[in-house]
Design a protein around this motif. Structure first.
Motif, PDB file in Angstrom:
ATOM      1  N   ALA A 281      -6.073  -9.128  -2.830  1.00 48.13           N
ATOM      2  CA  ALA A 281      -5.076  -8.423  -3.632  1.00 48.13           C
ATOM      3  C   ALA A 281      -5.551  -6.997  -3.883  1.00 48.13           C
ATOM      4  CB  ALA A 281      -4.835  -9.145  -4.955  1.00 48.13           C
ATOM      5  N   VAL A 282      -4.595  -6.155  -4.309  1.00 56.13           N
ATOM      6  CA  VAL A 282      -4.864  -4.730  -4.492  1.00 56.13           C
ATOM      7  C   VAL A 282      -4.339  -4.282  -5.845  1.00 56.13           C
ATOM      8  CG1 VAL A 282      -4.320  -2.410  -3.639  1.00 56.13           C
ATOM      9  CG2 VAL A 282      -4.735  -4.261  -2.008  1.00 56.13           C
ATOM     10  N   ILE A 283      -5.142  -3.502  -6.550  1.00 52.76           N
ATOM     11  CA  ILE A 283      -4.675  -2.793  -7.747  1.00 52.76           C
ATOM     12  C   ILE A 283      -4.414  -1.355  -7.314  1.00 52.76           C
ATOM     13  CG2 ILE A 283      -5.143  -2.096 -10.113  1.00 52.76           C
ATOM     14  CD1 ILE A 283      -7.229  -4.341 -10.254  1.00 52.76           C
ATOM     15  N   LEU A 284      -3.171  -0.929  -7.454  1.00 50.26           N
ATOM     16  CA  LEU A 284      -2.746   0.377  -6.968  1.00 50.26           C
ATOM     17  C   LEU A 284      -2.458   1.295  -8.143  1.00 50.26           C
ATOM     18  CD1 LEU A 284      -2.126   1.611  -4.127  1.00 50.26           C
ATOM     19  CD2 LEU A 284       0.262   0.970  -4.512  1.00 50.26           C
ATOM     20  N   ASP A 285      -3.085   2.465  -8.156  1.00 44.04           N
ATOM     21  CA  ASP A 285      -2.848   3.421  -9.238  1.00 44.04           C
ATOM     22  C   ASP A 285      -1.416   3.939  -9.179  1.00 44.04           C
ATOM     23  OD1 ASP A 285      -3.640   5.171 -11.422  1.00 44.04           O
ATOM     24  OD2 ASP A 285      -3.510   6.799  -9.957  1.00 44.04           O
ATOM     25  N   GLY A 286      -0.772   4.021 -10.338  1.00 42.02           N
ATOM     26  CA  GLY A 286       0.584   4.558 -10.412  1.00 42.02           C
ATOM     27  C   GLY A 286       1.618   3.475 -10.631  1.00 42.02           C
ATOM     28  N   LYS A 287       2.890   3.857 -10.560  1.00 41.89           N
ATOM     29  CA  LYS A 287       3.979   2.901 -10.811  1.00 41.89           C
ATOM     30  C   LYS A 287       4.725   2.496  -9.551  1.00 41.89           C
ATOM     31  CE  LYS A 287       7.339   6.512 -12.082  1.00 41.89           C
ATOM     32  NZ  LYS A 287       8.261   6.985 -13.145  1.00 41.89           N
ATOM     33  N   HIS A 288       4.426   3.134  -8.416  1.00 46.41           N
ATOM     34  CA  HIS A 288       5.143   2.834  -7.184  1.00 46.41           C
ATOM     35  C   HIS A 288       4.237   2.088  -6.209  1.00 46.41           C
ATOM     36  CE1 HIS A 288       8.433   5.291  -8.539  1.00 46.41           C
ATOM     37  NE2 HIS A 288       7.656   6.356  -8.635  1.00 46.41           N
ATOM     38  N   ASN A 289       4.750   1.008  -5.651  1.00 48.11           N
ATOM     39  CA  ASN A 289       4.023   0.271  -4.627  1.00 48.11           C
ATOM     40  C   ASN A 289       4.364   0.874  -3.262  1.00 48.11           C
ATOM     41  OD1 ASN A 289       2.826  -1.507  -2.871  1.00 48.11           O
ATOM     42  ND2 ASN A 289       4.113  -3.246  -3.403  1.00 48.11           N
ATOM     43  N   TYR A 290       3.564   1.852  -2.846  1.00 52.72           N
ATOM     44  CA  TYR A 290       3.816   2.464  -1.542  1.00 52.72           C
ATOM     45  C   TYR A 290       3.178   1.675  -0.402  1.00 52.72           C
ATOM     46  CZ  TYR A 290      -0.789   4.568  -2.590  1.00 52.72           C
ATOM     47  OH  TYR A 290      -2.106   4.780  -2.934  1.00 52.72           O
ATOM     48  N   LEU A 291       2.422   0.620  -0.734  1.00 50.71           N
ATOM     49  CA  LEU A 291       1.810  -0.217   0.300  1.00 50.71           C
ATOM     50  C   LEU A 291       2.820  -1.178   0.922  1.00 50.71           C
ATOM     51  CD1 LEU A 291      -1.767  -1.389  -0.718  1.00 50.71           C
ATOM     52  CD2 LEU A 291      -1.036  -0.517   1.491  1.00 50.71           C
ATOM     53  N   GLY A 292       3.474  -1.983   0.065  1.00 46.10           N
ATOM     54  CA  GLY A 292       4.458  -2.926   0.549  1.00 46.10           C
ATOM     55  C   GLY A 292       3.863  -3.905   1.551  1.00 46.10           C
ATOM     56  N   GLY A 293       4.703  -4.395   2.440  1.00 53.94           N
ATOM     57  CA  GLY A 293       4.242  -5.244   3.529  1.00 53.94           C
ATOM     58  C   GLY A 293       3.609  -6.531   3.049  1.00 53.94           C
ATOM     59  N   SER A 294       2.513  -6.889   3.677  1.00 57.90           N
ATOM     60  CA  SER A 294       1.886  -8.191   3.448  1.00 57.90           C
ATOM     61  C   SER A 294       0.821  -8.172   2.358  1.00 57.90           C
ATOM     62  CB  SER A 294       1.254  -8.686   4.752  1.00 57.90           C
ATOM     63  OG  SER A 294       0.258  -7.770   5.203  1.00 57.90           O
ATOM     64  N   TRP A 295       0.715  -7.067   1.612  1.00 61.46           N
ATOM     65  CA  TRP A 295      -0.324  -6.958   0.593  1.00 61.46           C
ATOM     66  C   TRP A 295       0.179  -7.450  -0.758  1.00 61.46           C
ATOM     67  CZ3 TRP A 295      -4.995  -5.552   2.435  1.00 61.46           C
ATOM     68  CH2 TRP A 295      -5.026  -4.914   3.684  1.00 61.46           C
TER      69      TRP A 295
ATOM     70  N   LEU B 167       0.067   4.835   5.262  1.00 59.00           N
ATOM     71  CA  LEU B 167      -0.795   4.869   6.441  1.00 59.00           C
ATOM     72  C   LEU B 167      -2.255   5.036   6.041  1.00 59.00           C
ATOM     73  CD1 LEU B 167      -1.006   5.003   9.555  1.00 59.00           C
ATOM     74  CD2 LEU B 167      -0.637   7.478   9.360  1.00 59.00           C
ATOM     75  N   ALA B 168      -2.526   5.988   5.139  1.00 50.83           N
ATOM     76  CA  ALA B 168      -3.905   6.232   4.709  1.00 50.83           C
ATOM     77  C   ALA B 168      -4.464   5.030   3.960  1.00 50.83           C
ATOM     78  CB  ALA B 168      -3.959   7.484   3.836  1.00 50.83           C
ATOM     79  N   ALA B 169      -3.641   4.413   3.108  1.00 46.30           N
ATOM     80  CA  ALA B 169      -4.104   3.265   2.334  1.00 46.30           C
ATOM     81  C   ALA B 169      -4.405   2.072   3.237  1.00 46.30           C
ATOM     82  CB  ALA B 169      -3.063   2.882   1.288  1.00 46.30           C
ATOM     83  N   VAL B 170      -3.538   1.814   4.201  1.00 46.90           N
ATOM     84  CA  VAL B 170      -3.783   0.701   5.126  1.00 46.90           C
ATOM     85  C   VAL B 170      -5.047   0.968   5.942  1.00 46.90           C
ATOM     86  CG1 VAL B 170      -2.892  -0.464   7.181  1.00 46.90           C
ATOM     87  CG2 VAL B 170      -1.384  -0.051   5.233  1.00 46.90           C
ATOM     88  N   ARG B 171      -5.238   2.209   6.354  1.00 47.09           N
ATOM     89  CA  ARG B 171      -6.462   2.546   7.082  1.00 47.09           C
ATOM     90  C   ARG B 171      -7.697   2.259   6.230  1.00 47.09           C
ATOM     91  NH1 ARG B 171      -4.145   8.243   9.673  1.00 47.09           N
ATOM     92  NH2 ARG B 171      -3.329   7.309  11.610  1.00 47.09           N
TER      93      ARG B 171
END
Length: 228
Positions: A115-129, A100-104
């Protein structure tokens, strides 16, 4: 301690392989705290040379971090912040609150990134990104490092303001994370309206255990193993 400065190598790779143009670095702060929101910053930097000394916010002293954040907010192409409150964390759980915070944050950017570079090993964004996860991305990727510093300074400042209202908890020093002073204040006064009531720290506070909120399928221990 010496460290390798962050680079644009991941962003260059994504541009070349995926044909994307705008890449945002995303990082969070506050995941392991007992109180306050989780804060996410999305930063777009392009491929320009980063400010000297940029790295993961946790490797920079508070004084240098504040100076770096002031430089970065002018240097980045764009940035935006997103927050999920302690109430939202209790209701949704940390993974969904992070999303929720990331999408906001991402949706608050002037232009939606490709595209997004996300820190860590888990993609908590998912969805259409379109997402590339990078372990220790806040040390190795310029945009993620910038997001790390901006998010940390912003959240620490907000927690310091809360600390002025909740003096015994020393939020200005611990930013809502576990500390001896924080625990002692909890034992004496109980949680404030800024505390996460689904967190397992309440298990060790018999006087206040009745306040704990338990979600279906949650054990209240999601703060363990993260960034404190």
């Amino acid at each position: 301690m010496p460290y390798e400065p962050p680079t644009h190598s991941v962003e260059r790779s994504m541009r070349a392989k995926l044909g994307v143009r705008t890449v945002a670095g995303v990082d969070e702060v506050g995941r392991g705290a007992w109180a306050g929101p989780v804060t996410v910053c999305a930063a777009v930097t392009g491929l320009r040379r980063p400010p000297e000394g940029l790295t993961d916010s946790k490797l920079i002293t508070p004084k240098r971090r504040a100076k770096m954040a002031a430089v970065l907010t002018d240097w980045v192409s764009s940035y935006a912040l997103g927050h999920a409150s302690n109430e939202e964390i209790d209701a949704l759980g940390m993974t969904a609150a992070l999303r929720l915070a990331a999408v906001r944050a991402l949706e608050a950017l002037p232009e939606r990134p490709d595209a997004v570079i996300l820190d860590g090993k888990h993609n908590y964004l998912g969805g259409s990104w379109t997402v590339r996860t990078v372990i220790k991305g806040d040390q190795s990727c310029v945009a993620v490092a910038a997001a790390s510093v901006i998010a940390k300074v912003q959240r620490d400042g907000a927690m310091a303001e809360l600390g002025a209202q909740c003096t015994p908890f020393a939020f200005s020093e611990n930013a809502g994370y576990p500390s001896p002073v924080h625990r002692a204040a909890l034992e004496e006064f109980g949680p404030t309206g800024h505390h996460r009531l689904s967190w397992s720290y309440l298990d060790a506070l018999p006087r206040w255990q009745h306040l704990k909120k338990v979600r279906d399928g949650a054990d209240g221990g999601e703060q363990l193993g993260f960034d404190f």
